[in-house]
Design a protein around this motif. Structure first.
Motif, mmCIF file in Angstrom:
data_model
loop_
_atom_site.group_PDB
_atom_site.id
_atom_site.type_symbol
_atom_site.label_atom_id
_atom_site.label_comp_id
_atom_site.label_asym_id
_atom_site.label_seq_id
_atom_site.Cartn_x
_atom_site.Cartn_y
_atom_site.Cartn_z
ATOM 1 N N ARG A 1 0.842 -1.199 0.000
ATOM 2 C CA ARG A 1 0.000 0.000 0.000
ATOM 3 C C ARG A 1 0.879 1.251 0.000
ATOM 4 O O ARG A 1 1.824 1.344 0.792
ATOM 5 C CB ARG A 1 -0.925 -0.013 1.219
ATOM 6 N N GLN B 1 -14.819 -4.801 1.816
ATOM 7 C CA GLN B 1 -14.756 -3.523 1.105
ATOM 8 C C GLN B 1 -14.372 -2.422 2.097
ATOM 9 O O GLN B 1 -14.961 -2.306 3.164
ATOM 10 C CB GLN B 1 -16.159 -3.275 0.533
ATOM 11 N N PRO B 2 -13.391 -1.605 1.785
ATOM 12 C CA PRO B 2 -12.937 -0.595 2.751
ATOM 13 C C PRO B 2 -13.725 0.712 2.668
ATOM 14 O O PRO B 2 -14.424 0.971 1.692
ATOM 15 C CB PRO B 2 -11.489 -0.357 2.320
ATOM 16 N N ALA B 3 -13.566 1.525 3.692
ATOM 17 C CA ALA B 3 -14.182 2.856 3.706
ATOM 18 C C ALA B 3 -13.508 3.778 2.698
ATOM 19 O O ALA B 3 -14.146 4.686 2.156
ATOM 20 C CB ALA B 3 -14.086 3.462 5.106
ATOM 21 N N VAL B 4 -12.235 3.549 2.473
ATOM 22 C CA VAL B 4 -11.460 4.388 1.556
ATOM 23 C C VAL B 4 -10.659 3.461 0.652
ATOM 24 O O VAL B 4 -9.925 2.596 1.134
ATOM 25 C CB VAL B 4 -10.503 5.323 2.334
ATOM 26 N N ALA B 5 -10.788 3.640 -0.665
ATOM 27 C CA ALA B 5 -10.076 2.776 -1.611
ATOM 28 C C ALA B 5 -8.580 3.086 -1.593
ATOM 29 O O ALA B 5 -8.163 4.208 -1.313
ATOM 30 C CB ALA B 5 -10.629 2.975 -3.017
ATOM 31 N N GLN B 6 -7.797 2.072 -1.904
ATOM 32 C CA GLN B 6 -6.337 2.197 -1.908
ATOM 33 C C GLN B 6 -5.887 2.898 -3.196
ATOM 34 O O GLN B 6 -5.991 2.337 -4.283
ATOM 35 C CB GLN B 6 -5.704 0.814 -1.795
ATOM 36 N N TYR C 1 -16.693 1.675 0.049
ATOM 37 C CA TYR C 1 -18.145 1.588 0.290
ATOM 38 C C TYR C 1 -18.893 2.289 -0.832
ATOM 39 O O TYR C 1 -18.586 3.441 -1.156
ATOM 40 C CB TYR C 1 -18.526 2.357 1.555
ATOM 41 N N ILE D 1 -6.788 -0.467 10.740
ATOM 42 C CA ILE D 1 -5.476 -0.151 10.150
ATOM 43 C C ILE D 1 -5.458 -0.485 8.656
ATOM 44 O O ILE D 1 -4.426 -0.417 8.007
ATOM 45 C CB ILE D 1 -4.334 -0.900 10.874
ATOM 46 N N SER E 1 -7.800 0.894 6.208
ATOM 47 C CA SER E 1 -8.679 1.817 5.484
ATOM 48 C C SER E 1 -10.159 1.557 5.742
ATOM 49 O O SER E 1 -11.000 1.889 4.919
ATOM 50 C CB SER E 1 -8.418 1.757 3.972
ATOM 51 N N GLY E 2 -10.456 0.926 6.866
ATOM 52 C CA GLY E 2 -11.855 0.727 7.223
ATOM 53 C C GLY E 2 -12.441 -0.571 6.727
ATOM 54 O O GLY E 2 -13.651 -0.771 6.803
ATOM 55 N N TRP F 1 -12.025 -3.814 11.621
ATOM 56 C CA TRP F 1 -11.891 -2.980 12.823
ATOM 57 C C TRP F 1 -11.548 -3.853 14.008
ATOM 58 O O TRP F 1 -12.049 -4.972 14.137
ATOM 59 C CB TRP F 1 -13.221 -2.256 13.096
ATOM 60 N N LEU G 1 -3.660 3.789 6.184
ATOM 61 C CA LEU G 1 -4.705 4.752 6.530
ATOM 62 C C LEU G 1 -5.401 4.191 7.767
ATOM 63 O O LEU G 1 -6.088 3.173 7.699
ATOM 64 C CB LEU G 1 -5.706 4.926 5.383
ATOM 65 N N LEU H 1 -8.006 4.452 10.879
ATOM 66 C CA LEU H 1 -9.277 5.100 11.201
ATOM 67 C C LEU H 1 -9.667 4.780 12.645
ATOM 68 O O LEU H 1 -9.310 3.724 13.165
ATOM 69 C CB LEU H 1 -10.394 4.596 10.273
ATOM 70 N N TYR I 1 -15.619 9.291 11.079
ATOM 71 C CA TYR I 1 -14.420 8.540 11.455
ATOM 72 C C TYR I 1 -13.198 9.448 11.424
ATOM 73 O O TYR I 1 -12.952 10.119 10.425
ATOM 74 C CB TYR I 1 -14.117 7.441 10.420
#
Lengths: 374, 374
Positions: free
Chosen positions: A243, A350-355, A366, B301, B303-304, B307, B337, B339, B366
């Motif tokens: 990453r 699936q992450p909250a923020v894409a890589q 998401y 750790i 990106s969401g 958790w 990233l 969160l 977040y």
């Protein structure tokens, strides 16, 4: 198949007129590029398990071949084989036929959402669709030439022709994936011959991997005992092996070919921005994870504070997206930010923020739609 | 207290020089406005349970009073009372003293992150801090005048003076909250007299509610049998009673006064953008929810995608933030990233996306920091 011919007029190959998508029978799609044709499906047209041909997104790297004649088409199999062979469409159609239901997604789907911005076709959410592809097993085709044990990769060549200094669209698939019984040399899509813009008369189908593996207008399979040195293998479609920070430069040694697809979901209903009466609202969409099954989809109706499991419904096919549905009562006038989050059978979420990555591949954070309940 | 005098020179009240924060003893803070002084704390300076005075954020609506003399200060209690009274600082200090450990947060903390943008001080994450306030109970002060049963609200007046057509900074607190044993008329902050910029010599302390209730330079408590018609009650510090779409206009009838605070967390360590050696990384920060306790904090750790529960550690005080810590092994060079997501004892959970509102209040999505492991 003999006699079935598709042709592009030069005016279409280089069309810059707004009517270009119409000429491909894709008048409801969004034009992301006119030459070559890159057309995106509006999300509302992705609400069915099988995506109709006229709504299926189009990704082309090069202008499509100007002439496609099934009767004279030849698929050459060579390289690390016992005896090179050239097969006609009729010969390929005589091999055992297999139908695969496959979600095809462009690696760059969602690229426009990366920050900082990344060069390339600025796809939003609709460079994805699901179709049934019918064809011969690539393994059966390769066996006709006797692929040797030294074979490591199968290089795929196509009939689209680069202009000027553009590299030819040559890709490779590792031998194990090429020999997998679900990997096809396909000739039909949704029960009819693959249309010109989707790769007539032959298209590789490499299920569960990003769309560019499924080479259109397939002309040759070249068995290699090494890696292809083509641009689209050596340089394109590579992803960082670790990453990296958004905007970071990545050394070539820290890049590897893309395989598979990221776990992801897409809300196809209600439409973003929809205004609905108070009452029951059904959220529905699809989730997919390339070669992996979807094990669950969670939906949030409160901006991601809390999540409820959605129901997985409808047809389940190995390489196809899975329908999810979740109903809730919207009892008062309010704005809802609805989110979806898929998990696959291997536990990928699936992450909250894409890589972020330099080519803008595999955007998969998401999904979200905002609706207004009146 | 007699003889203790703080003064602002006119040059400070209207300072536009970069040294203005220094003159307030706040040289490490970020200047968001020079007149009136609005200074934000860099997140790295919020890593201790008690925020040192020199690092505590400053929010002023109006230029601070030019002269503050504790010896001649009078707090007037009037309105719906048996007998109006005027109390000196010495008289207030003779009432039973109570110390409250309180996280004070500006309602507009995080306003700069709302999209579309919202007018007002463009706070990022540091309009928050925790201090110990000592003072008399507001209830004991009100009892000196005999607040009547008809009292509905307590209007709070202050010594800062509006310029031109600016409305005076008058706020109100409902009688039940004013009479709560934890609501104070405070004179000390972190064990020393409240400094000039924080409200010397008297400040209301309304714990668990947004900072603007804790009126600085307090001069009068006026018991009302109705709602105050002051600008900052009737118009300011109001929030939509239903969730609205970003950028939407909201009718005044659909707005209500802000009470409490949103559930929220802040990662104070490692710093955003930190470059760390491979090994164990400890993520730490604070979570708070106004009047509610924090029941858990989760940290991601990846990106969401997933958790893990963090440990809640250190001091626990009713209206103060709670320390959380989570250690993980960062074994290879990679960008993380990180969160954080807090949940309070009433089940409120920090959302993935904060609820937009016209004044940009209560931003609480977040928290996130990106770090590089080398």
């Amino acid at each position: 198949m003999a006699g079935l011919v598709a042709r592009f007029a030069p005016a279409d190959l280089f069309a810059q007129a707004p009517g270009a998508a119409q000429r491909f029978g894709k008048e409801k799609l969004l034009v992301r590029s006119l030459r070559p044709p890159d057309f995106e499906t509006p999300v509302a047209l992705l609400d069915s398990f099988i995506t109709p041909i006229e709504h299926f997104y189009v990704r082309s790297h090069l202008p499509a071949p100007a002439s496609l004649d099934a009767a004279s088409w030849a698929l050459k199999i060579g390289g690390e084989v016992d005896a090179p062979v050239s097969l006609s469409i009729d010969e390929i159609r005589k091999l055992p036929a297999v139908t695969i239901t496959m979600t095809l997604e462009c690696a760059g789907n969602g690229r426009s959402f990366f920050d900082p911005a990344v060069a390339g076709i600025q796809w939003e959410k609709g460079a994805v669709g699901t179709a049934r592809f019918t064809g011969a097993r690539m393994a059966d085709v390769l066996k006709r030439a006797g692929a040797k044990a030294t074979g490591k990769n199968v290089e795929m060549h196509a009939a689209d022709r680069p202009l000027g200094t553009m590299p030819a669209f040559v890709r490779q698939v590792p031998m194990a994936k090429a020999m997998h019984p679900d990997t096809l040399v396909a000739y039909d899509m949704n029960g009819q011959p693959i249309s010109a813009v989707h790769g007539f008369p032959l298209r590789a189908i490499v299920p569960g991997w990003e769309g560019a593996y499924s080479v259109k207008w397939l002309t040759a399979l070249n068995v290699l005992d090494k890696d292809s040195d083509s641009f689209w293998v050596a340089t394109g479609y590579r992803y960082p092996t670790r990453r990296v920070a958004p905007g970071a430069a990545v050394d070539a040694k820290d890049m590897a070919p893309l395989v598979g697809l990221a776990v992801k979901s897409l809300i196809t209903r209600p439409a973003a921005g929809a205004s609905l009466p108070a009452g029951q609202v059904t959220v529905a969409g699809f989730a997919w994870a390339g070669e992996n099954d979807i094990s669950k989809v969670d939906v949030s109706i409160d901006s991601g504070a809390t999540w409820q499991p959605a129901r997985l419904v409808g047809e389940q096919a190995k390489f196809a997206w899975r329908r999810f549905e979740h109903a809730f009562a919207a009892t008062k006038p309010e704005s809802y930010l609805i989110l979806s989050r898929a998990t696959d059978a291997k536990g990928n979420v699936q992450p909250a923020v894409a890589q972020w990555n330099p080519s803008g591949y595999l955007w998969n954070q998401y999904d979200s739609v905002r609706i207004e309940v009146k």
